[in-house]
Write a protein that holds these residues in place. Structure first.
Motif, short mmCIF file in Angstrom:
data_model
loop_
_atom_site.label_atom_id
_atom_site.label_comp_id
_atom_site.label_asym_id
_atom_site.label_seq_id
_atom_site.Cartn_x
_atom_site.Cartn_y
_atom_site.Cartn_z
N GLN A 182 -2.06 -1.19 -12.43
CA GLN A 182 -1.51 -1.75 -11.19
C GLN A 182 -0.71 -3.02 -11.46
N SER A 183 0.31 -3.25 -10.62
CA SER A 183 1.02 -4.53 -10.65
C SER A 183 0.14 -5.57 -9.96
N HIS B 294 -0.37 3.44 -7.56
CA HIS B 294 -1.79 3.78 -7.73
C HIS B 294 -2.56 3.78 -6.42
N SER B 295 -1.87 3.64 -5.29
CA SER B 295 -2.56 3.79 -4.02
C SER B 295 -2.61 5.27 -3.67
N ARG C 138 -20.39 -0.20 -5.65
CA ARG C 138 -20.16 -1.56 -6.19
C ARG C 138 -20.52 -2.61 -5.14
N THR D 92 -7.57 -4.90 -4.02
CA THR D 92 -8.25 -4.26 -5.16
C THR D 92 -9.41 -5.15 -5.64
N HIS D 93 -10.52 -4.51 -5.96
CA HIS D 93 -11.74 -5.25 -6.30
C HIS D 93 -12.50 -4.54 -7.41
N THR E 271 -3.44 -4.68 -1.54
CA THR E 271 -4.38 -3.73 -0.91
C THR E 271 -5.84 -4.18 -1.03
N GLY F 245 4.21 -0.81 -6.97
CA GLY F 245 3.83 -1.32 -8.29
C GLY F 245 3.71 -0.17 -9.27
N ALA G 59 8.23 -2.18 -1.49
CA ALA G 59 8.08 -2.36 -2.94
C ALA G 59 6.90 -1.51 -3.37
N VAL H 116 6.71 -9.64 -2.20
CA VAL H 116 6.10 -10.71 -3.00
C VAL H 116 6.83 -10.74 -4.35
N HIS I 229 -10.79 0.83 2.14
CA HIS I 229 -9.84 0.23 1.18
C HIS I 229 -8.45 0.64 1.65
N GLY J 118 0.79 -5.32 -6.22
CA GLY J 118 0.20 -4.12 -5.62
C GLY J 118 -1.31 -4.25 -5.52
N ASP K 244 -11.50 -1.01 -12.08
CA ASP K 244 -11.80 -0.06 -13.17
C ASP K 244 -10.63 0.23 -14.09
C1 LIG Z 1 -7.14 5.65 -11.26
C2 LIG Z 1 -7.24 4.57 -10.19
C3 LIG Z 1 -8.26 3.63 -10.28
C4 LIG Z 1 -8.38 2.64 -9.29
N1 LIG Z 1 -9.42 1.74 -9.39
C5 LIG Z 1 -9.58 0.81 -8.42
C6 LIG Z 1 -10.66 -0.12 -8.48
O1 LIG Z 1 -11.45 -0.14 -9.42
N2 LIG Z 1 -10.78 -1.00 -7.44
C7 LIG Z 1 -9.94 -1.01 -6.39
O2 LIG Z 1 -10.13 -1.81 -5.48
N3 LIG Z 1 -8.89 -0.16 -6.33
C8 LIG Z 1 -8.69 0.73 -7.32
N4 LIG Z 1 -7.62 1.59 -7.25
C9 LIG Z 1 -6.65 1.42 -6.16
C10 LIG Z 1 -5.50 0.51 -6.60
O3 LIG Z 1 -5.97 -0.63 -7.28
C11 LIG Z 1 -4.72 0.00 -5.37
O4 LIG Z 1 -4.31 1.06 -4.58
C12 LIG Z 1 -3.51 -0.86 -5.77
O5 LIG Z 1 -2.87 -1.29 -4.62
C13 LIG Z 1 -2.51 -0.14 -6.63
O6 LIG Z 1 -1.60 -1.08 -7.17
P1 LIG Z 1 -0.09 -0.67 -7.43
O7 LIG Z 1 0.53 -1.76 -8.23
O8 LIG Z 1 -0.02 0.70 -7.98
O9 LIG Z 1 0.49 -0.74 -5.96
P2 LIG Z 1 1.16 0.42 -5.10
O10 LIG Z 1 0.14 1.47 -4.84
O11 LIG Z 1 2.42 0.82 -5.72
O12 LIG Z 1 1.42 -0.38 -3.75
C14 LIG Z 1 0.33 -0.83 -2.99
C15 LIG Z 1 0.82 -1.71 -1.85
O13 LIG Z 1 1.33 -2.92 -2.38
C16 LIG Z 1 2.64 -3.11 -1.88
N5 LIG Z 1 3.40 -3.81 -2.90
C17 LIG Z 1 3.53 -3.52 -4.20
N6 LIG Z 1 4.31 -4.42 -4.79
C18 LIG Z 1 4.68 -5.30 -3.83
C19 LIG Z 1 5.48 -6.47 -3.82
N7 LIG Z 1 6.08 -6.92 -4.91
N8 LIG Z 1 5.65 -7.11 -2.64
C20 LIG Z 1 5.06 -6.66 -1.52
N9 LIG Z 1 4.29 -5.58 -1.47
C21 LIG Z 1 4.10 -4.92 -2.63
C22 LIG Z 1 3.17 -1.72 -1.61
O14 LIG Z 1 4.24 -1.74 -0.72
C23 LIG Z 1 1.94 -1.10 -1.01
O15 LIG Z 1 1.80 -1.54 0.31
C24 LIG Z 1 -7.47 2.58 -8.22
C25 LIG Z 1 -6.43 3.53 -8.15
C26 LIG Z 1 -6.33 4.51 -9.13
C27 LIG Z 1 -5.21 5.52 -9.05
#
Ligand SMILES: Cc1cc2nc3c(=O)[nH]c(=O)nc-3n(C[C@H](O)[C@H](O)[C@H](O)COP(=O)(O)OP(=O)(O)OC[C@H]3O[C@@H](n4cnc5c(N)ncnc54)[C@H](O)[C@@H]3O)c2cc1C
Length: 431
Positions: free
Chosen positions: A111-112, A49-50, A337, A121-122, A119, A46, A44, A170, A386, A115, A107
């Motif tokens: 993100q979902s 944004h990883s 941070r 996210t903090h 990972t 979101g 899956a 999830v 991270h 997601g 920041d």
């Molecule tokens: C511009 C930018 C700013 C950011 N700022 C921060 C920050 O301030 N702090 C921080 O900690 N991180 C930050 N990040 C990182 C980001 O928050 C994480 O990488 C987060 O996981 C991205 O969420 P997403 O929904 O895009 O998940 P994705 O990157 O699409 O997926 C992440 C993971 O979650 C899994 N996943 C997604 N949905 C499901 C589901 N329904 N069930 C099971 N697994 C699932 C995916 O398989 C994958 O393993 C930032 C990233 C960017 C690009």
């Protein structure tokens, strides 16, 4: 036929056989069962944004963007049940309307929920945790197509929040929220030596403290966000100031500065001096999510590690040494941070008060050498990467950084013995 999928940072490309948008848990179950019958892996994603290939698959990719409902809330406990595909951007105003908020955020907000939680996210706050620590219940579709509920009493609860997407899909999440709160934001330039001298005070006397250090300079921008007394009024950033600071200086001109810096790297230190001075001090009061989140329109790549707080001065000194040796010029500020220890097994905050140091590079510049040098510095201080940000570490290193690593892997073996939810990144980091 496959389709091209890429992440926000354009650091990962994959060709999933199909991308599906299930609208219910039952449709997720059907998608997982169908993929298994064909022998295809399932991931899956979101918002993509990883920066790592953690969400990538050549099999079946599920996007839960149609599963974006707030399913219910309990006013007595401030708990909210959501479908896992809802974005933080959609969720924050929905929580506000209920008189609620997440205790802390990162920041950005595209993100979902699933997601961001998966990972680790903090944001920042020396007494606060990452978003995953607010999760009190998870609904998971397993590799067999079973739907299981994991609550705080469940033996797998510690593993079920930061899952790296390795345990299943999830589909619903229960979040422990707090009553809405306003933050007083104070942002100002400060010399790096002063930031480091005053670090204990700055970290401990503010609810949320962070700073950005401009490489090749001694310039930093410090951000202090503190809760205001009840009854205080909002005093948001004015429209013009927002356009100048957040759109023009932090995004529009910053993009131009990065393009110039890429063509003429020797100009980068001077550009950083100007950038470090351009953002002047400002104060405002706004809803918590409006303060935490800001637009990020300049595309970049990022690597971020959590380390014990005491390591920070040495880490900064080592990075200064690397820049001083003239290896490369870097136009993106380094973000620092702080968070408190949590009980989430695979969280970078597991049982440790951390500082986080994040290095960024413009997306048109190869970050490999810079990030490798930074990783060497971070791993010398028990750094935990991270999960969603770039690193080259594998299970041999990571298993030594997490006390419950083997327990997590054992649950993965039980829930997904045939590795339906795996991909090369997970094979590398989990073994
Ligand atoms: C511009 C930018 C700013 C950011 N700022 C921060 C920050 O301030 N702090 C921080 O900690 N991180 C930050 N990040 C990182 C980001 O928050 C994480 O990488 C987060 O996981 C991205 O969420 P997403 O929904 O895009 O998940 P994705 O990157 O699409 O997926 C992440 C993971 O979650 C899994 N996943 C997604 N949905 C499901 C589901 N329904 N069930 C099971 N697994 C699932 C995916 O398989 C994958 O393993 C930032 C990233 C960017 C690009």
């Amino acid at each position: 036929m496959s389709v091209l999928w890429q992440n926000w940072a354009r650091s990962v490309r994959a060709h999933p056989r199909r991308v599906l948008h299930p609208a219910s848990t039952q449709e997720v179950v059907a998608a997982v069962r169908a993929a298994r019958a064909e022998g295809l892996p399932v991931k899956a994603y979101g918002a993509g944004h990883s920066f790592t290939p953690i969400a990538a698959t050549e099999g079946v990719l599920l996007r839960l963007d149609r599963m974006d409902a707030v399913l219910g809330h309990d006013a007595a406990t401030s708990r909210v049940r959501v479908q896992a595909g809802i974005s933080l951007h959609a969720l924050n105003p929905r929580l506000l309307a209920l008189g609620l908020a997440l205790p802390n955020l990162g920041d950005v907000d595209p993100q979902s929920v699933a997601g961001a939680v998966s990972t680790g996210t903090h944001g920042t706050g020396h007494r606060l945790h990452g978003i995953s620590a607010a999760v009190v219940g998870v609904q998971l579709v397993t590799a067999d197509g079973d739907v299981i509920e994991i609550d705080e009493q469940h033996p797998w609860f510690g593993a079920s929040r930061v899952t790296l997407g390795a345990l299943g899909i999830v589909t619903e999440v229960t979040l422990q929220c707090v009553p809405t709160f306003l933050l007083h934001a104070r942002e100002e330039p400060m010399a790096l030596p002063e930031v480091l001298d005053r670090l204990p005070e700055l970290v401990e006397e503010n609810d949320h403290f962070e700073f950005y250090w401009f490489p090749h300079t001694e310039k930093a921008l410090v951000k202090r966000n503190n809760r205001v007394p009840e009854g205080s009024e909002r005093a948001p950033v004015g429209r013009v100031r927002h356009l100048v600071d957040d759109e023009l200086l932090s995004n529009g001109l910053f993009e131009v500065a990065n393009r110039v810096g890429r063509r003429v790297p020797s100009l980068v230190p001077r550009i950083n001096h100007v950038s470090g001075s351009a953002l002047s001090a400002r104060e405002y009061v706004d809803h918590s999510h409006e303060v935490f989140v800001s637009p990020r329109r300049v595309r970049f790549r990022e690597s971020e590690f959590a380390m014990p707080r005491a390591a920070l001065p040495e880490v900064i000194a080592s990075l200064q040494g690397w820049f001083g040796a003239g290896h490369e010029t870097v136009s993106f500020p380094i973000e620092v941070r702080f968070t408190a220890a949590d009980d989430v097994w695979m969280s970078t905050g597991h049982e440790r008060d951390n500082c986080y140091v994040a290095v960024h590079q413009y997306h048109r510049v190869d970050p490999a050498a810079y990030f490798a040098a930074a990783q060497d510095v971070f791993t010398a201080h028990e750094g935990r990467p991270h999960w969603g940000k770039m690193h080259t570490l594998g299970a041999d290193y990571l298993s030594g950084r997490y006390a419950r690593f083997d327990d997590f892997v054992a649950i993965r073996d039980e829930l997904d013995p045939h590795r339906v939810f795996s991909n090369p990144y997970l094979e590398r980091v989990l073994g």
